[in-house]
Design a protein around this motif. Structure first.
Motif, mmCIF file in Angstrom:
data_model
loop_
_atom_site.group_PDB
_atom_site.id
_atom_site.type_symbol
_atom_site.label_atom_id
_atom_site.label_comp_id
_atom_site.label_asym_id
_atom_site.label_seq_id
_atom_site.Cartn_x
_atom_site.Cartn_y
_atom_site.Cartn_z
ATOM 1 N N UNK A 125 38.099 53.427 29.525
ATOM 2 C CA UNK A 125 39.195 53.679 30.454
ATOM 3 C C UNK A 125 40.557 53.484 29.800
ATOM 4 N N UNK A 180 30.361 49.310 39.440
ATOM 5 C CA UNK A 180 31.479 48.445 39.043
ATOM 6 C C UNK A 180 32.755 48.899 39.750
ATOM 7 N N UNK A 225 34.428 40.517 34.931
ATOM 8 C CA UNK A 225 34.567 40.777 36.354
ATOM 9 C C UNK A 225 33.180 40.971 36.975
ATOM 10 N N UNK A 226 33.010 40.508 38.172
ATOM 11 C CA UNK A 226 31.718 40.725 38.807
ATOM 12 C C UNK A 226 31.654 42.157 39.297
ATOM 13 N N UNK A 227 30.540 42.776 39.038
ATOM 14 C CA UNK A 227 30.375 44.108 39.601
ATOM 15 C C UNK A 227 29.790 43.943 40.987
ATOM 16 N N UNK A 228 29.825 45.011 41.722
ATOM 17 C CA UNK A 228 29.402 44.911 43.102
ATOM 18 C C UNK A 228 27.908 44.636 43.180
ATOM 19 N N UNK A 236 38.979 53.462 42.784
ATOM 20 C CA UNK A 236 38.059 54.010 41.787
ATOM 21 C C UNK A 236 36.860 53.080 41.621
ATOM 22 N N UNK A 237 35.669 53.643 41.756
ATOM 23 C CA UNK A 237 34.433 52.901 41.507
ATOM 24 C C UNK A 237 33.643 53.606 40.420
ATOM 25 N N UNK A 277 32.963 49.717 29.222
ATOM 26 C CA UNK A 277 33.607 50.108 30.487
ATOM 27 C C UNK A 277 35.120 50.092 30.334
ATOM 28 N N UNK A 279 36.425 47.435 42.346
ATOM 29 C CA UNK A 279 37.282 48.620 42.140
ATOM 30 C C UNK A 279 38.057 48.528 40.826
ATOM 31 N N UNK A 280 38.229 49.666 40.189
ATOM 32 C CA UNK A 280 38.971 49.761 38.944
ATOM 33 C C UNK A 280 40.399 50.238 39.215
ATOM 34 N N UNK A 306 31.748 43.983 33.797
ATOM 35 C CA UNK A 306 32.192 45.142 33.043
ATOM 36 C C UNK A 306 31.974 44.866 31.568
ATOM 37 N N UNK A 333 26.352 42.185 37.386
ATOM 38 C CA UNK A 333 26.665 42.459 35.981
ATOM 39 C C UNK A 333 28.155 42.693 35.865
#
Lengths: 115, 262
Positions: free
Chosen positions: A30, B244, A9-12, B123-124, A26, B246-247, A22, A20
């Motif tokens: 979770x 990263x 996934x693209x990070x912001x 969630x970020x 990461x 949204x989760x 996940x 970068x």
């Protein structure tokens, strides 16, 4: 484990920063450690998950250089208290020893051979 | 006994319109089980891999675990684009749809409360990595160190090194506090997670902060602006902020009780 194939996934994007994804870390921190826990019909032995997370924690504890700087709040303390002197290292050694003992016990219980 | 079991991803409001295109764990088609106001997002998984006994072995195979974790996450990511979701921990598995429905009935209050808490929020994750050497060099430039030979100079150098470590340590704490406090200002809830190990994360720097922040939808842009400003502020120390999201709100699914005090 090849860290190079991890991102999905693209990070912001921050301005001027490379994107970068996940990492496996990461996701695992979770889906294994967090999320709501509800009993399903298949009773997984929580020992099995614990076995794996303990392994992950051992790797963290043994390599993380941040600890040399006294940053060890992730050991359950959010206030960055133990920053003066080498007490953190002693605690780390103790915790590592405890974790290894627990790991060995668990591995005997679930009958795996470990790594 | 059926060859299939029911794998659960998360709980969404029954009124939500879902459009999930990703295939589920082990290739199953994503489906929904509804009871009253709640819908459980599910897919079928083969009993031969996911019954208690084989599951125990599989969970300790990191490649298997990675695949399943990513498949679980991919479905939840798509669901998250459509609606609020209470993500379930990996390996919540039922014998059949009936078992899943009974769970929804049994856990109705907890799940409804969690959904209400998460509605309109995201969630970020924000990690702070620093280059330890650069931080130390910035804190105590090498030019200040004592030179020369002999016992006195040696002791002076040792003293300088000790001093440099102290300065770097203090600086690290200040940076972490500033970053975390600034980000928390945008969040309704926040937690600090354990620093990640290098092998799994692929990061080479020192991870000084691994935070998760629950942010109102309307505050997300501001969070990013703040993260950008913090990045600029600490560029010279070799700091890198990795945002990263949204989760699926794994870290806040248990409601208010999940939060650790700031």
């Amino acid at each position: 484990m090849d860290p190079g194939r991890l991102p999905t996934r693209s990070s912001s994007p921050l301005p001027g920063r490379p994107e970068r994804g996940d990492t496996l870390a990461d996701i695992l921190e979770r889906v294994l450690d967090k999320g709501i826990v509800i009993a399903g019909d298949i009773q997984i032995n929580l020992l099995d998950i614990e076995l794996l997370t303990i392994k992950l924690r051992l790797v963290i504890a043994s390599v993380d250089k941040a600890r040399e700087m006294g940053i060890d709040w992730w050991e359950g303390d959010s206030t960055l208290q133990s920053l003066d002197g080498g007490d953190g290292d002693k605690r780390l050694e103790r915790e590592n020893r405890d974790l290894r003992e627990r790991l060995e016990r668990l591995e005997r219980q679930v009958g795996t051979t470990g790594e | 006994v059926s060859d299939e079991l029911v794998w659960a991803y998360g709980v969404v409001p029954a009124r939500a319109a879902l459009s999930v295109h990703a295939t589920g764990v082990a290739g199953g088609a994503v489906d929904a089980v509804t009871d009253g106001e709640l819908t459980l997002v599910v897919s079928q998984v083969p009993r031969e891999q996911f019954d208690a006994e084989p599951l125990r072995a599989n969970l300790n195979d990191l490649d298997w675990l990675e695949r399943v974790a990513r498949e679980h996450e991919a479905v939840l990511d798509e669901v998250l684009a459509d609606t609020s979701v209470v993500p379930l921990r990996l390996c919540t598995i039922f014998d059949d749809a009936g078992g899943a429905r009974r769970m929804l009935d049994r856990e109705r209050d907890t799940l409804a409360r969690a959904l209400a808490h998460l509605d309109g929020r995201q969630e970020w994750g924000v990690k702070l990595l620093v280059d330890g050497d650069r931080l130390a060099a910035t804190a105590a430039p090498a030019g200040d160190q004592a030179h020369g030979e002999g016992g006195a100079a040696y002791l002076a150098r040792r003293r300088d090194e000790r001093h440099a470590r102290e300065v770097a340590r203090t600086l690290a704490v200040q940076i972490v506090d500033d970053v975390d406090t600034s980000l928390r200002a945008h969040a309704v809830d926040a937690v600090r997670l354990r620093a990640q190990n290098r092998e799994l994360s692929g990061y080479t720097g020192d991870m000084l902060l691994n935070g998760a922040y629950l942010v109102d939808d309307g505050e997300v842009d501001a969070l990013h602006v703040t993260a950008g400003a913090l990045q600029d502020r600490y560029d010279d120390y070799g700091a890198e902020l990795v945002v990263t999201g949204p989760w699926p709100p794994y870290n806040f699914a248990a409601g208010e009780a999940a939060a650790q005090p700031a």
